[in-house]
Design a protein around this motif. Structure first.
Motif, short mmCIF file in Angstrom:
data_model
loop_
_atom_site.label_atom_id
_atom_site.label_comp_id
_atom_site.label_asym_id
_atom_site.label_seq_id
_atom_site.Cartn_x
_atom_site.Cartn_y
_atom_site.Cartn_z
N UNK A 202 9.49 -6.80 5.71
CA UNK A 202 8.28 -6.71 4.91
C UNK A 202 8.38 -5.66 3.82
N UNK A 203 9.01 -4.52 4.17
CA UNK A 203 9.18 -3.46 3.16
C UNK A 203 10.12 -3.91 2.05
N UNK A 204 11.25 -4.48 2.41
CA UNK A 204 12.23 -4.84 1.38
C UNK A 204 11.76 -6.00 0.52
N UNK B 3 11.29 -6.63 -4.88
CA UNK B 3 10.92 -7.73 -5.77
C UNK B 3 9.79 -7.43 -6.73
N UNK B 4 8.90 -6.51 -6.40
CA UNK B 4 7.72 -6.27 -7.23
C UNK B 4 8.04 -5.36 -8.41
N UNK B 5 7.65 -5.79 -9.60
CA UNK B 5 7.90 -4.98 -10.80
C UNK B 5 7.30 -3.59 -10.67
N UNK B 6 6.13 -3.51 -10.03
CA UNK B 6 5.41 -2.24 -9.92
C UNK B 6 6.17 -1.19 -9.11
N UNK C 41 0.83 -1.22 0.00
CA UNK C 41 0.00 0.00 0.00
C UNK C 41 0.85 1.25 0.00
N UNK C 42 1.82 1.31 0.92
CA UNK C 42 2.66 2.48 1.04
C UNK C 42 3.54 2.65 -0.20
N UNK C 43 4.08 1.55 -0.70
CA UNK C 43 4.90 1.61 -1.89
C UNK C 43 4.13 2.15 -3.08
N UNK D 13 5.03 5.41 -5.17
CA UNK D 13 5.21 5.32 -6.62
C UNK D 13 4.37 6.37 -7.33
N UNK D 14 3.14 6.55 -6.89
CA UNK D 14 2.26 7.55 -7.50
C UNK D 14 2.82 8.95 -7.35
N UNK D 15 3.41 9.25 -6.20
CA UNK D 15 3.99 10.59 -6.01
C UNK D 15 5.22 10.78 -6.90
N UNK D 16 6.03 9.73 -7.03
CA UNK D 16 7.22 9.82 -7.88
C UNK D 16 6.81 9.98 -9.34
N UNK D 17 5.87 9.16 -9.80
CA UNK D 17 5.44 9.23 -11.21
C UNK D 17 4.72 10.54 -11.51
#
Length: 237
Positions: A102-104, A109-112, A67-69, A73-77
């Motif tokens: 959990x964060x790492x 690992x996630x492409x998104x 969720x946080x990631x 990501x939305x803020x960066x994009x």
């Protein structure tokens, strides 16, 4: 390898304060009170999210990380500054072992999560790690070794897709380590110690025990030592 539970990111809609008239009808007052209650509720939600991040189990931390990631990501994009609440939640998640793991396991690992490894995204994570050197220094050093060794294993098994997944984690971890190398206390010393263990120069101590515990073979140890040499010499390959 890690099995990630699919979690739909939750989005919080921003509350917009309405202009207040100089005189208000009972309906206006009711609307104002409702708006104030919603703002209080929003603040409570942020506080709860931060509190949860600071004590999340490993499984819970993966959900928080997704969720946080996604929010970051939305803020960066969107070329927008990440909110203070998101930064604080990340710091809270990285403040303890289960939360950091959990964060790492999600962000590496996630492409998104690829936008997090742009310059702007990296700075968010670097700030979070520098606020919490432990346990993140050790976890990231372990990750560069494990992802490298795992890539070697999958290549030997002819599993191209799995090898590519391990190399993704390796690349992202290396990118983070390069960004932290001169600013995170003890990081360079840990990398040097791990390289000495992988090279066989030392056979005792924390990192020699780590390599022995995972029963890494000669090819895996050589690959780990090579990757660490690239990091320590500043070679970007």
């Amino acid at each position: 390898t890690f099995s990630l539970v699919s979690v739909h990111p939750l989005r919080c809609m921003p509350l917009r304060s309405m202009p207040l008239a100089t005189t208000r009808s009972p309906i206006d007052n009711l609307g104002r009170e409702r708006s104030m209650m919603l703002k209080m509720s929003d603040t409570d939600s942020v506080d709860k999210a931060i509190k949860k991040a600071s004590s999340a189990s490993f499984s819970e931390a993966q959900g928080v990380g997704i969720r946080l990631g996604t929010t970051l990501v939305e803020s960066v994009e969107g070329n927008q500054e990440a909110g203070d609440s998101s930064k604080e939640e990340l710091r809270a998640l990285l403040s303890h072992s289960d939360g950091a793991r959990g964060w790492w396991v999600t962000s590496l690992t996630m492409q998104e999560m690829e936008p997090l490894y742009s310059e702007k995204g990296l700075q968010l994570m670097v700030d979070g790690v520098l606020s919490n050197p432990d346990p993140n220094r050790k976890l990231l050093v372990m990750n560069i070794a494990m992802s490298t060794a795992t890539a070697v294993y999958w290549r030997q098994e002819g599993e191209k897709e799995n090898a590519e997944g391990a190399l993704l984690t390796q690349r992202r971890t290396a990118t983070l380590l390069r960004s932290l190398l001169r600013s995170l206390p003890g990081l360079e010393a840990s990398l040097v110690a791990l390289k000495a263990a992988a090279d066989g120069e030392v056979t005792e101590g924390e990192w020699a025990t780590f390599l022995q515990r995972w029963n890494y073979g000669d090819a895996q140890r050589a690959a780990i030592a090579h990757q660490l040499d690239l990091l320590l010499t500043g070679t970007n390959k």
